[in-house]
Motif scaffolding. Structure first.
Motif, PDB file in Angstrom:
ATOM      1  N   ALA A 134       6.112   4.846  -1.559  1.00 25.60           N
ATOM      2  CA  ALA A 134       6.908   3.711  -1.072  1.00 25.60           C
ATOM      3  C   ALA A 134       6.239   3.057   0.132  1.00 25.60           C
ATOM      4  O   ALA A 134       6.210   1.824   0.242  1.00 25.60           O
ATOM      5  N   ALA A 135       5.684   3.883   1.027  1.00 29.94           N
ATOM      6  CA  ALA A 135       5.005   3.328   2.207  1.00 29.94           C
ATOM      7  C   ALA A 135       3.778   2.527   1.793  1.00 29.94           C
ATOM      8  O   ALA A 135       3.481   1.461   2.361  1.00 29.94           O
ATOM      9  N   GLY A 136       3.036   3.028   0.799  1.00 32.72           N
ATOM     10  CA  GLY A 136       1.867   2.298   0.322  1.00 32.72           C
ATOM     11  C   GLY A 136       2.220   0.969  -0.299  1.00 32.72           C
ATOM     12  O   GLY A 136       1.521  -0.038  -0.103  1.00 32.72           O
ATOM     13  N   LEU A 137       3.323   0.931  -1.045  1.00 34.87           N
ATOM     14  CA  LEU A 137       3.780  -0.333  -1.628  1.00 34.87           C
ATOM     15  C   LEU A 137       4.205  -1.306  -0.533  1.00 34.87           C
ATOM     16  O   LEU A 137       3.904  -2.505  -0.593  1.00 34.87           O
ATOM     17  N   ALA A 138       4.910  -0.783   0.475  1.00 30.31           N
ATOM     18  CA  ALA A 138       5.371  -1.649   1.569  1.00 30.31           C
ATOM     19  C   ALA A 138       4.193  -2.231   2.347  1.00 30.31           C
ATOM     20  O   ALA A 138       4.240  -3.391   2.785  1.00 30.31           O
ATOM     21  N   ALA A 139       3.129  -1.444   2.503  1.00 32.24           N
ATOM     22  CA  ALA A 139       1.961  -1.912   3.248  1.00 32.24           C
ATOM     23  C   ALA A 139       1.032  -2.776   2.403  1.00 32.24           C
ATOM     24  O   ALA A 139       0.075  -3.353   2.927  1.00 32.24           O
ATOM     25  N   GLY A 140       1.293  -2.838   1.086  1.00 37.97           N
ATOM     26  CA  GLY A 140       0.471  -3.642   0.208  1.00 37.97           C
ATOM     27  C   GLY A 140      -0.911  -3.065  -0.051  1.00 37.97           C
ATOM     28  O   GLY A 140      -1.833  -3.798  -0.394  1.00 37.97           O
ATOM     29  N   VAL A 141      -1.050  -1.742   0.091  1.00 38.57           N
ATOM     30  CA  VAL A 141      -2.369  -1.124  -0.084  1.00 38.57           C
ATOM     31  C   VAL A 141      -2.431  -0.268  -1.352  1.00 38.57           C
ATOM     32  O   VAL A 141      -3.455   0.371  -1.610  1.00 38.57           O
ATOM     33  N   LEU A 142      -1.355  -0.257  -2.138  1.00 38.85           N
ATOM     34  CA  LEU A 142      -1.316   0.598  -3.318  1.00 38.85           C
ATOM     35  C   LEU A 142      -1.758  -0.180  -4.551  1.00 38.85           C
ATOM     36  O   LEU A 142      -1.215  -1.245  -4.850  1.00 38.85           O
TER      37      LEU A 142
END
Length: 413
Positions: free
Chosen positions: A96-104
């Motif tokens: 979820a954190a990766g999706l929020a940061a746009g890095v996934l």
């Protein structure tokens, strides 16, 4: 008439906590399934990419299953499950954190799904081996039916919640799944009964293969789990639901959530019916009939272009599959001594994982060649062929009339 205290599962608090944990874990997995499937198909538009989700879940199970059985029979089963659930919680929180940061990217999503597959490789068979030590053996069939209904209840709610939450973006269902895994971790931590292993022997090739050896010698058990394996491997259409929802039925992510929930609605209602009217006779023929109905309903779903008919067909697949699941689970657990349950449950889980996760990969590959409708039709017809073949290959299973009596060690200590 008042039921004996032993027969009231709510009087066993450890079982209640087990039930809560299993519901929360299954809910998390279903929410993740909807979110991951829709994201991947939205990003790629590829049936092959959808099928790879199942492969990413299956490969850890294939590589770890024999080791899992030894671990489940050698260490505290409750502690193993708690560690698995905690790792799953952390994985989805980072996703979820990766999706929020746009890095996934796509690779990161596949990596997270693979890690969840590895945790489930340990979690599922260990939970199955733990359950018989939490309730008396006399009510184990009822506990198995209630446990099955717990998973199906979550499978109803999870896809619907996942589909609705996806309207807010992919982060919402992923974060919700992480919260559910956290709740499951707390529930298993609260179980008071400590169940040390019968004995902690050395890890040898013989101990690793003991589960396979046991099942190979038990023709009824082998027939029941292999029937389920090949039927769902061929007839399962779960991986294709994003394609049916968007391209065939044109109902969007919300509709896909309902399609994923429909089999679980049927399974849950069947679980409730089996609690009221448990199977006492014609156990083997009932299993064959249920799997045949599963195949026929899959054919109807594949050919349907009406959303309501598709929902009904999936509803029937879930109801029929639940009959098979309850019979198979009861045959496996009641025929297996406790010191072998971890290894036998691990092999059983490998069969289930092969049918579910590898089945998703197979469905994606076939759909890439002949489309989702053709893949579903071939799978449903293939299931009917398997039923006919297994009735000849396993006459022992066809002749099973009653459930076996609980083996020694089935009672909690």
């Amino acid at each position: 008439m008042t039921q004996p205290a032993e027969a009231r599962l709510r009087d066993h608090p450890d079982f209640v906590l087990f039930w809560i944990g299993r519901v929360a874990s299954a809910l998390a997995f279903q929410m993740l399934g909807v979110a991951a499937g829709w994201m991947i198909y939205d990003w790629t538009g590829s049936a092959v990419a959808l099928g790879l989700v199942g492969l990413c879940q299956f490969l850890p199970m294939l590589s770890l299953s024999l080791l899992v059985g030894h671990v489940a029979d050698s260490f505290d089963r409750r502690r193993i499950v708690v560690i698995c659930l905690a790792v799953a919680t952390a994985t989805l929180a980072m996703l979820a954190a990766g999706l929020a940061a746009g890095v996934l990217g796509l690779a990161g999503l596949y990596g997270a799904v693979t890690l969840i597959g590895a945790t489930r490789a340990f979690e599922h068979p260990t939970l199955s081996a733990l359950l018989p030590r939490l309730v008396p053996g006399t009510v184990l069939p009822k506990a198995l039916a209630v446990s099955s209904s717990a998973i199906q209840t979550a499978t109803i709610i999870g896809p619907a919640l996942g589909g609705l939450a996806y309207v807010l973006g992919p982060i919402a269902p992923i974060a919700g799944a992480a919260a559910c895994y956290a709740a499951a971790t707390l529930a298993l931590l609260a179980i008071r009964r400590r169940v040390p292993p019968e004995r902690r022997g050395p890890l040898t090739l013989t101990t690793l293969l003991a589960g396979l050896t046991f099942i190979r010698r038990q023709k009824i058990v082998l027939g029941s789990i292999s029937l389920d394996l090949f039927a769902v491997l061929l007839g399962g259409v779960t991986a294709l639901l994003p394609m049916f929802a968007r391209d065939v039925l044109q109902v969007g992510a919300e509709g896909m959530g309902l399609l994923r929930a429909a089999p679980a609605v049927g399974a849950t209602l069947m679980s409730l019916l089996l609690l009221r009217l448990p199977l006492r006779r014609w156990v083997g023929p009932s299993m064959f009939a249920a799997v045949a109905v599963f195949g026929l309903a899959t054919v109807v779903f594949a050919l349907s272009q009406n959303f309501l008919l598709s929902l009904f067909a999936l509803f029937i697949t879930g109801a029929a599959d639940n009959v098979s699941v309850v019979i198979r689970s009861s045959l496996v657990q009641l025929s297996t001594p406790d010191e072998m349950r971890g290894r036998v449950s691990a092999v059983n889980s490998l069969f289930i994982g092969t049918s579910n996760q590898l089945g998703e990969f197979e469905s994606g590959m076939v759909a890439a060649l002949i489309g989702p409708v053709g893949a579903g039709l071939v799978g449903g017809l293939g299931t009917l062929v398997v039923v006919a073949a297994w009735m000849r290959l396993f006459p022992e299973l066809r002749r099973v009339d009653e459930m076996p009596r609980p083996t020694a060690g089935a009672r909690p200590r």
